[in-house]
Every structure is written in structure tokens, then in C-alpha cells.
Design a protein around this motif. Structure first.
Motif, short mmCIF file in Angstrom:
data_model
loop_
_atom_site.label_atom_id
_atom_site.label_comp_id
_atom_site.label_asym_id
_atom_site.label_seq_id
_atom_site.Cartn_x
_atom_site.Cartn_y
_atom_site.Cartn_z
N LEU A 126 4.66 -11.04 -12.19
CA LEU A 126 3.41 -10.79 -11.49
C LEU A 126 3.70 -10.06 -10.18
O LEU A 126 4.41 -10.57 -9.32
CB LEU A 126 2.69 -12.11 -11.21
CG LEU A 126 2.39 -12.97 -12.44
CD1 LEU A 126 1.67 -14.25 -12.04
CD2 LEU A 126 1.57 -12.20 -13.46
N ASP A 127 3.14 -8.85 -10.03
CA ASP A 127 3.34 -8.05 -8.83
C ASP A 127 1.98 -7.87 -8.18
O ASP A 127 1.13 -7.12 -8.66
CB ASP A 127 3.94 -6.69 -9.23
CG ASP A 127 4.25 -5.82 -8.02
OD1 ASP A 127 4.25 -6.36 -6.90
OD2 ASP A 127 4.49 -4.63 -8.20
N THR A 128 1.74 -8.58 -7.06
CA THR A 128 0.39 -8.64 -6.50
C THR A 128 -0.04 -7.44 -5.68
O THR A 128 -1.23 -7.13 -5.66
CB THR A 128 0.23 -9.92 -5.65
OG1 THR A 128 1.28 -9.95 -4.66
CG2 THR A 128 0.32 -11.15 -6.52
N PRO A 129 0.83 -6.74 -4.95
CA PRO A 129 0.33 -5.63 -4.12
C PRO A 129 -0.20 -4.48 -4.95
O PRO A 129 0.17 -4.29 -6.11
CB PRO A 129 1.57 -5.20 -3.32
CG PRO A 129 2.49 -6.37 -3.35
CD PRO A 129 2.25 -7.01 -4.69
N GLU A 136 2.20 -4.84 4.74
CA GLU A 136 1.60 -5.01 6.05
C GLU A 136 2.42 -6.01 6.86
O GLU A 136 3.05 -6.91 6.30
CB GLU A 136 0.16 -5.51 5.91
CG GLU A 136 -0.80 -4.49 5.36
CD GLU A 136 -2.24 -4.93 5.50
OE1 GLU A 136 -3.10 -4.06 5.59
OE2 GLU A 136 -2.49 -6.15 5.52
N PRO A 137 2.40 -5.88 8.19
CA PRO A 137 3.12 -6.86 9.00
C PRO A 137 2.47 -8.24 8.91
O PRO A 137 1.25 -8.36 9.04
CB PRO A 137 3.00 -6.29 10.42
CG PRO A 137 1.80 -5.39 10.39
CD PRO A 137 1.76 -4.83 9.00
N LYS A 178 -5.23 -11.21 -1.24
CA LYS A 178 -6.09 -10.30 -2.00
C LYS A 178 -5.38 -8.97 -2.16
O LYS A 178 -5.20 -8.23 -1.18
CB LYS A 178 -7.43 -10.12 -1.27
CG LYS A 178 -8.32 -9.02 -1.83
CD LYS A 178 -8.92 -9.39 -3.17
CE LYS A 178 -9.99 -8.39 -3.58
NZ LYS A 178 -10.62 -8.70 -4.88
N ALA A 179 -4.94 -8.65 -3.39
CA ALA A 179 -4.31 -7.36 -3.68
C ALA A 179 -3.19 -7.04 -2.70
O ALA A 179 -3.07 -5.92 -2.21
CB ALA A 179 -5.35 -6.24 -3.69
N GLY A 180 -2.37 -8.03 -2.39
CA GLY A 180 -1.22 -7.81 -1.53
C GLY A 180 -1.51 -7.94 -0.05
O GLY A 180 -0.60 -7.80 0.77
N THR A 181 -2.76 -8.20 0.33
CA THR A 181 -3.14 -8.35 1.73
C THR A 181 -3.54 -9.79 2.01
O THR A 181 -4.32 -10.37 1.26
CB THR A 181 -4.30 -7.41 2.08
OG1 THR A 181 -3.91 -6.06 1.85
CG2 THR A 181 -4.72 -7.57 3.53
N TRP A 182 -2.98 -10.35 3.09
CA TRP A 182 -3.26 -11.74 3.46
C TRP A 182 -4.47 -11.82 4.40
O TRP A 182 -4.59 -11.05 5.36
CB TRP A 182 -2.06 -12.37 4.15
CG TRP A 182 -0.94 -12.72 3.22
CD1 TRP A 182 0.19 -11.99 2.97
CD2 TRP A 182 -0.82 -13.91 2.43
NE1 TRP A 182 1.00 -12.64 2.08
CE2 TRP A 182 0.40 -13.82 1.73
CE3 TRP A 182 -1.62 -15.03 2.25
CZ2 TRP A 182 0.84 -14.81 0.86
CZ3 TRP A 182 -1.20 -16.03 1.39
CH2 TRP A 182 0.02 -15.91 0.70
N VAL A 193 -4.63 -11.08 8.39
CA VAL A 193 -3.45 -11.56 9.09
C VAL A 193 -2.72 -10.44 9.82
O VAL A 193 -2.22 -10.62 10.93
CB VAL A 193 -2.50 -12.28 8.11
CG1 VAL A 193 -1.18 -12.63 8.78
CG2 VAL A 193 -3.16 -13.55 7.56
N SER A 194 -2.67 -9.25 9.23
CA SER A 194 -1.94 -8.15 9.85
C SER A 194 -2.59 -7.68 11.15
O SER A 194 -1.97 -6.96 11.93
CB SER A 194 -1.84 -6.97 8.88
OG SER A 194 -3.13 -6.46 8.57
#
Length: 323
Positions: A126-129, A136-137, A178-182, A193-194
């Protein structure tokens, strides 16, 4: 810690059967000499570890020495290994703990379920981004996660859209990937978060609402956010080819709106967009498969862009800034 390593040696032997000292050492990133001492200590503690001599030798546990999970079906065991997300676990500072948890689960599974679980782990990843986007930082992710778990209020400097920064005190209820973003949800709002520039986890605690459902909140917030972002409508009509392309050329929300409207080829409909400026880029993707009918300003912008492109490709004299 040494005690943790001894448990890992035991679990590796339970889950994989016979292993050499070199294999155990490589797995645990220690020397073979350390493994020799660990096995001696396990034996002294009454753990039935045996050494088989010869080229095919190694350490193993006496047959039948294992802990079993009862009541776990094959599908349930497979789903647990599909749930392993190394990327998010690493971002939260839990990579080693997640790996250890999977190892413990694998060691405790009966033989017939263990083989299926190993197949799942080896054949599905499973690769979420999303594609074509760097990480993102997330330097403040781990302390936010701690605050969520311990129900502690956070004080932060947050960058809103654009360059404006604000100071906030937030009670963090939960984290969402969500799609690699927190994102984290707190006090009825959602924060990326970034965009947290500075963070302090305070000593103040808060009571999490008993009726708060993170998944339900996120689903409702996402729907309202998308509807707000694509709040404008422009009037267009498309060919059959253009309508077929909407699922590939538009965002998920835009494609869903067009699909729900279900226009026929050549039929006018309201196309969702963020603004007239965004609509130019969205609609030029369709080439001659779309015609803008309103507003007139957008129609003029599309025509002017097409004329400029025509000039570029037909040798017209270009302005100095273009060269």
C-alpha cells in the motif's frame, strides 16, 4: 534493550522456524556472538531452543512451542497484514513498533494462516501518497500524535492559505492521513500538519467529546470543503469524447459532479470550478471537445488563449519577454 531483543529472537524462531546465527544477527542488526549469548540465556530461562549441527543447521524451537491466536479466520489474518502502512508508521515515529507488532502477530498465527499472511505481505503493498508530489514537512507530527493520545492542548503558530500566520490553541481530537498529506482535527476545525510552523504541547488537558466520531467528522468536512472550493459554476457543453475524458482530466469532485448531472453530448450544464481563472486551465485540457457558453469573460479568455497559442505555432512575432 536486551530483554526486547531476546523476545525478538524467540518470535523470529516461532514465525520462521530454523534460522542460523548469521541470519538472526542480520535481522536484528547485531553480531553473531551476541546471538550466541542470547540463545544461551533463552535456554537458561527454560525456553526450548535447540541447535542443529551441520550445513543445514541452525537454531529452532521444539515442535509445538508457540502461542496461537484463536478465533482468527484466514480472511481476518490477511486483512491485518494489508493494514500495515510503513510510511505513515515511520512518520509517526512508530516504524519499529509496527514491525514488531507484525512479527508478534506472525509468530502467534497457526501454520495454515501464517503462510497466507506471508503471501499477502509479499504480494500487496500500500503506497498512500499521490503521484508526482514530494513529501511534505511533518516535523511536528509526532508531538501532535502524542497530544492526541494524551488529550493535551497544543499551542501553535499556523500558516493559513497564502502567507498569513495565526496563533492558535487547539484541543486535538484526531489525525487523518489523506492521499499522503497529514491533517489533524481539533476544536471543530481541520489543520494541515505541514502548515504548523511552531508547536508547544501544553500541560493542560481536555475532555474529548464522547460523541465525537473522527471518521464521520472527516467525511462531512471533506464534502463541505470540496463543495466550497468548487463553488462557482460556468456553463459549457461537451462532445461525447469530452464527457468521457472528465474522469481523467478533472479532480475527483469535479468528475463526480459531472457524472451526477449526466449531461448528454451537446447539452448545456454547469461545470464546477474554483474561479474563472481556474476554469481556463481546466477547460483547455479538453481542446475542441468543450465550448464555453457563459460567462462571456471566460469565453473571451479561452478565445484569447487559443489565439495566443495559434500565434506561437504559426510564426507570429512574439513579444520580447517570450524569447
Amino acid at each position: 534493550m536486551k530483554s526486547g531483543r531476546l523476545i525478538q529472537v524467540l518470535l523470529l524462531l516461532q514465525s520462521r522456524g530454523r534460522m542460523t546465527a548469521d541470519e538472526l544477527a542480520a535481522e536484528l542488526e547485531v553480531s553473531p556472538r551476541t546471538i550466541y549469548r542470547d540463545v544461551e540465556e533463552l535456554s537458561a530461562a527454560g525456553i526450548p531452543v535447540y541447535a542443529d549441527r551441520g550445513p543445514a543447521g541452525g537454531y529452532r524451537l521444539v515442535d509445538g512451542y508457540r502461542t496461537r491466536l484463536t478465533g482468527l479466520t484466514t480472511d481476518e489474518a490477511q486483512s491485518l497484514f494489508l493494514a500495515g502502512l510503513p510510511g505513515p508508521a515511520e512518520a509517526l515515529g512508530l516504524k519499529e513498533f509496527a514491525a514488531a507488532a507484525q512479527l508478534k502477530l506472525l509468530a502467534a498465527l497457526p501454520t495454515e494462516l501464517r503462510s497466507r499472511a506471508e503471501q499477502i505481505r509479499g504480494r500487496f503493498h500500500l503506497d498512500t501518497p499521490t503521484w508526482f508530489r514530494g513529501d511534505e514537512p511533518t516535523e511536528h507530527l509526532a508531538p501532535i500524535a502524542d497530544a492526541v493520545w494524551e488529550q493535551r492542548r497544543v499551542r501553535m503558530t499556523y500558516q493559513r492559505w497564502g502567507s498569513e500566520t495565526v496563533e492558535r490553541e487547539v484541543d486535538p481530537y484526531g489525525l487523518v492521513l489523506k492521499a499522503g498529506t497529514w491533517y489533524f482535527v481539533g476544536s471543530g476545525r481541520t489543520y494541515r500538519v505541514s502548515r504548523v510552523l511552531a508547536l508547544e504541547v501544553t500541560a493542560d488537558t481536555f475532555d474529548r467529546p464522547e460523541d465525537f466520531d473522527l471518521a464521520a467528522f472527516w467525511a462531512d468536512w471533506s464534502e463541505r470543503f470540496e463543495a466550497r472550493m468548487y463553488g462557482e459554476r460556468v456553463t459549457v457543453r461537451m462532445t461525447r469524447s469530452g464527457l468521457d475524458k472528465t474522469q481523467y482530466l478533472l479532480s475527483g469532485y469535479q468528475a463526480r459532479v459531472v457524472r451526477e448531472l449526466d449531461p448528454r453530448p451537446g447539452e448545456e450544464f454547469g461545470f464546477p470550478t474554483e474561479s474563472t481563472r481556474h476554469a481556463v486551465a481546466d477547460l483547455l485540457k479538453f481542446g475542441a471537445d468543450v465550448e464555453v457558453l457563459a460567462p462571456n469573460d471566460l469565453r473571451a479568455d479561452i478565445a484569447a488563449t487559443i489565439k495566443a497559442m495559434h500565434d506561437v505555432y504559426n510564426g507570429a512575432k512574439l513579444p520580447a519577454w517570450f524569447r
